[in-house]
Design an enzyme around this catalytic site. Structure first.
Site, PDB file in Angstrom:
ATOM      1  N   HIS A 153      82.303  40.759   3.837  1.00 41.42           N
ATOM      2  CA  HIS A 153      83.473  40.977   4.686  1.00 41.42           C
ATOM      3  C   HIS A 153      84.419  41.963   4.040  1.00 41.42           C
ATOM      4  O   HIS A 153      84.635  41.908   2.826  1.00 41.42           O
ATOM      5  CB  HIS A 153      84.184  39.646   4.962  1.00 41.42           C
ATOM      6  CG  HIS A 153      83.335  38.693   5.742  1.00 41.42           C
ATOM      7  ND1 HIS A 153      82.355  37.933   5.158  1.00 41.42           N
ATOM      8  CD2 HIS A 153      83.306  38.416   7.071  1.00 41.42           C
ATOM      9  CE1 HIS A 153      81.743  37.206   6.096  1.00 41.42           C
ATOM     10  NE2 HIS A 153      82.300  37.491   7.265  1.00 41.42           N
ATOM     11  N   ASP A 163      81.798  42.764   7.675  1.00 40.65           N
ATOM     12  CA  ASP A 163      82.299  42.341   8.981  1.00 40.65           C
ATOM     13  C   ASP A 163      83.819  42.356   9.056  1.00 40.65           C
ATOM     14  O   ASP A 163      84.508  42.344   8.033  1.00 40.65           O
ATOM     15  CB  ASP A 163      81.834  40.899   9.279  1.00 40.65           C
ATOM     16  CG  ASP A 163      80.358  40.804   9.589  1.00 40.65           C
ATOM     17  OD1 ASP A 163      79.639  41.814   9.432  1.00 40.65           O
ATOM     18  OD2 ASP A 163      79.912  39.702   9.974  1.00 40.65           O
TER      19      ASP A 163
END
Length: 232
Positions: free
Chosen positions: A194, A50
């Site tokens: 992430h 992300d």
């Protein structure tokens, strides 16, 4: 929805679990997606990253994934896709799949329908304009969703993707802990990571080795089922 502790960038949801259906398949990996130590896949998992793209983190992440024969789904924020279109193109050229992660990463469940629509539609456009194609997958910020969010997702033909395993990299998880989180993945499941987390970057070679050792390969996330499947 429960949210985890807030870290310096933003909080994320923990403990969300999507029920997994056992589907096993065996295919030979293509050369460009084949780790040197893996010959076949007996299942697929969805690696997701992300909050990109960025000029500081995206190139390093793409390099590490490529060197280890992994493909992943990048849930990009529209504001960054608009600011760094070359990185979106780099993601696509590296064989990654690109999803929508809203434009500014707000708590969508606290927004009006028009704001939700704007967040999603502008990101669709920003990613397409940057050369990343039109996303088919949407990950709501913090994993927070409701019927209004889902209705807007459907308007744009998006499938909502949460996760089965949270790597906790947003919460300062160590490289060992991130590797161990990936080791919990089973066929069809999706993990949250992430692109800005240094420990996640460091974990990638071991993640690749661990998956190969269990006969699992990094797959795409099906817009039909939300599960990891063999790449097209």
């Amino acid at each position: 929805m429960r949210t985890g502790p807030r870290h310096p960038k933003r909080a994320m949801v923990t403990g969300l679990t999507v029920a997994a259906m056992a589907v096993a398949s065996t295919v030979t990996l293509t050369a460009e997606a084949t780790p040197s130590y893996a010959a076949a896949c007996n299942g697929y998992v969805g690696l997701t990253f992300d909050d990109g793209p960025s000029t500081s983190n995206t190139p390093k992440l793409l390099s590490a994934l490529g060197q280890n024969g992994l493909r992943a789904t990048m849930f990009n924020e529209g504001q960054y896709a608009a600011a760094y279109p070359a990185q979106v193109r780099a993601q696509a050229q590296a064989g990654m799949w690109i999803g929508n992660h809203s434009y500014t990463h707000p708590h969508l469940t606290q927004q009006s329908r028009s704001r939700i629509d704007s967040e999603i539609s502008r990101t669709q456009q920003a990613i397409a304009n940057a050369g990343g194609g039109t996303p088919k997958l949407f990950r709501p910020p913090y994993g927070e969703t409701n019927s209004t969010v889902q209705s807007v997702e459907a308007k744009y033909g998006l499938t909502q993707i949460i996760w089965n395993v949270d790597s906790q990299d947003w919460n300062g998880a160590s490289t060992d802990a991130i590797v161990q989180a990936n080791a919990r993945l089973t066929n069809g499941q999706v993990i949250l990571m992430h692109e800005w987390a240094a420990n996640t970057l460091a974990a990638i070679p071991r993640i690749a080795q661990g998956l190969a050792g269990r006969g699992l390969c990094a797959g795409m996330i099906s817009p039909q089922t939300g599960r990891a499947v063999a790449p097209n």
